[in-house]
Design a protein around this motif. Structure first.
Motif, mmCIF file in Angstrom:
data_model
loop_
_atom_site.group_PDB
_atom_site.id
_atom_site.type_symbol
_atom_site.label_atom_id
_atom_site.label_comp_id
_atom_site.label_asym_id
_atom_site.label_seq_id
_atom_site.Cartn_x
_atom_site.Cartn_y
_atom_site.Cartn_z
ATOM 1 N N ALA A 70 0.816 -1.220 0.000
ATOM 2 C CA ALA A 70 0.000 0.000 0.000
ATOM 3 C C ALA A 70 0.851 1.272 0.000
ATOM 4 O O ALA A 70 0.297 2.372 -0.073
ATOM 5 C CB ALA A 70 -0.921 0.005 1.219
ATOM 6 N N ILE A 71 2.183 1.137 0.061
ATOM 7 C CA ILE A 71 3.056 2.310 0.062
ATOM 8 C C ILE A 71 3.246 2.790 -1.367
ATOM 9 O O ILE A 71 3.790 2.071 -2.217
ATOM 10 C CB ILE A 71 4.417 1.989 0.701
ATOM 11 C CG1 ILE A 71 4.237 1.538 2.153
ATOM 12 C CG2 ILE A 71 5.339 3.209 0.636
ATOM 13 C CD1 ILE A 71 5.525 1.088 2.819
ATOM 14 N N ALA A 72 2.814 3.997 -1.646
ATOM 15 C CA ALA A 72 2.903 4.546 -3.002
ATOM 16 C C ALA A 72 4.362 4.625 -3.448
ATOM 17 O O ALA A 72 5.231 5.089 -2.708
ATOM 18 C CB ALA A 72 2.260 5.928 -3.041
ATOM 19 N N GLY A 73 4.622 4.169 -4.666
ATOM 20 C CA GLY A 73 5.949 4.284 -5.257
ATOM 21 C C GLY A 73 6.939 3.225 -4.833
ATOM 22 O O GLY A 73 8.097 3.264 -5.263
ATOM 23 N N LEU A 74 6.521 2.274 -3.995
ATOM 24 C CA LEU A 74 7.441 1.234 -3.523
ATOM 25 C C LEU A 74 7.149 -0.091 -4.213
ATOM 26 O O LEU A 74 6.002 -0.562 -4.207
ATOM 27 C CB LEU A 74 7.323 1.052 -2.011
ATOM 28 C CG LEU A 74 8.193 -0.066 -1.411
ATOM 29 C CD1 LEU A 74 9.676 0.268 -1.536
ATOM 30 C CD2 LEU A 74 7.822 -0.320 0.045
ATOM 31 N N GLU A 75 8.175 -0.707 -4.803
ATOM 32 C CA GLU A 75 8.055 -2.070 -5.310
ATOM 33 C C GLU A 75 8.331 -3.031 -4.161
ATOM 34 O O GLU A 75 9.442 -3.082 -3.632
ATOM 35 C CB GLU A 75 9.044 -2.336 -6.449
ATOM 36 C CG GLU A 75 8.950 -3.762 -6.991
ATOM 37 C CD GLU A 75 10.048 -4.130 -7.970
ATOM 38 O OE1 GLU A 75 9.891 -5.167 -8.655
ATOM 39 O OE2 GLU A 75 11.062 -3.406 -8.044
ATOM 40 N N THR A 76 7.302 -3.782 -3.763
ATOM 41 C CA THR A 76 7.441 -4.788 -2.715
ATOM 42 C C THR A 76 7.921 -6.087 -3.339
ATOM 43 O O THR A 76 7.288 -6.631 -4.242
ATOM 44 C CB THR A 76 6.099 -5.021 -2.008
ATOM 45 O OG1 THR A 76 5.760 -3.856 -1.264
ATOM 46 C CG2 THR A 76 6.178 -6.204 -1.062
ATOM 47 N N ILE A 77 9.045 -6.591 -2.836
ATOM 48 C CA ILE A 77 9.657 -7.809 -3.359
ATOM 49 C C ILE A 77 9.769 -8.822 -2.226
ATOM 50 O O ILE A 77 10.090 -8.460 -1.088
ATOM 51 C CB ILE A 77 11.060 -7.513 -3.934
ATOM 52 C CG1 ILE A 77 10.998 -6.374 -4.955
ATOM 53 C CG2 ILE A 77 11.670 -8.763 -4.560
ATOM 54 C CD1 ILE A 77 12.357 -5.796 -5.309
#
Length: 306
Positions: A69-76
């Motif tokens: 849900a963090i805008a601009g973050l790619e969660t890997i």
């Protein structure tokens, strides 16, 4: 030389998996939030592995649920098998890293499978993911690509063969990992060239450790052969619990300082990033924190790349 470089923060996964203590989830989330606010746009936030073997990763599904849900973050997230991939997908993660050890001995120590057994697992995993409703980016990391603490030297030809097999298994990308930190700059340049010749644009990234003190020298070698994507861990935390002698990752703060000083934009606010070390002191009391920038401070001569 292009005017930018991309840093993938792996501390919440690779860093914490080796910590003696388990960081409370609430502290972990505040740390991740702070790094994202500092401009870290790509982050490996956990791994879907057995909490019995790696208890520090038991909260990965909750962490993924927060970070997507963090805008601009790619969660890997890292996944070793199809079970992990299913859990990651259910949690909402759409960028996965699958480790595949080029060294047969390390592969069996790490995941109890041989190298090509794991390649077959990648094929099964990718087939399942491609049948789902939402697309998922699959990166395969060639671990021990530059040497193994069990076997010693790993032939360059074998690394290229494994990388090629992983792409044939359906992976979108392949990266090279100096899992135990044995690489020297000449080996970086040679293997990157050989891998790129076989994999083309599917190869992008280096994962480096600083066991022998050559981590940033190896970054420079990577830059020499047009690598612009690097993994790093805040305060140099990390290592491999299944590879004796493997010490921490290259230090994210020091890497940002190096790249920005060379005129390569990272998009990361170095001062804000250094401030996030406070969460490590809070959540991992007594854990050694590494890094020249963290120890000496940001010099007054530093200017971020324009």
């Amino acid at each position: 030389m292009t005017d930018h470089a991309t840093i993938y923060e792996v501390g919440p996964r690779d860093g914490l998996q080796m910590a003696k203590a388990t960081m409370p989830t609430a502290t972990k989330l505040r740390w991740i939030d702070a790094m994202a606010a500092a401009g870290v746009a790509h982050m490996e936030v956990g791994s879907f592995v057995s909490p019995r073997h790696v208890p520090q990763m038991a909260d990965t599904a909750d962490v993924v649920g927060h970070t997507v849900a963090i805008a601009g973050l790619e969660t890997i997230a890292l996944v070793p098998n199809e079970t992990g991939a299913r859990l990651a997908y259910a949690a909402g993660c759409r960028s996965l890293v699958i480790p595949v050890s080029v060294s047969e001995t390390h592969s069996r120590s790490n995941i109890n499978k041989g190298t090509y057994e794991q390649v077959a697992e990648v094929a099964r995993l990718v087939a399942w993911l491609r049948a789902q409703d939402e697309p998922v980016l699959v990166e395969t990391a060639c671990a021990t690509a530059f040497g193994c603490s069990f076997e010693g030297a790993v032939p360059e030809r074998r690394v290229v063969e494994v990388a090629t097999a992983l792409l044939q298994a359906g992976a979108d990308r392949v990266s090279l990992a100096d899992t135990v930190g044995y690489a020297a700059p000449n080996a970086i340049r040679s293997l990157v060239r050989a891998t790129r010749a076989a994999a083309g644009g599917a190869f992008q990234k280096l994962h480096l450790h600083d066991t022998m003190g050559l981590g940033l020298a190896n970054v420079l070698a990577g830059l020499d052969v047009d690598v612009r994507h690097f993994d790093a861990s805040l305060a140099g935390l990390g290592g491999c619990p299944f590879a004796p002698g493997a010490s921490g990752n290259i230090v994210t703060e020091d890497l940002v300082f190096l790249l920005e000083s060379m005129g390569l934009r990272t998009g990361i606010d170095l001062e804000a990033l250094v401030a996030t070390r406070a969460f490590l002191r809070e959540g991992l009391a007594g854990e050694p924190l590494h890094g020249s920038v963290g120890r000496a401070g940001i010099p007054r001569t530093f200017r971020a790349a324009a």
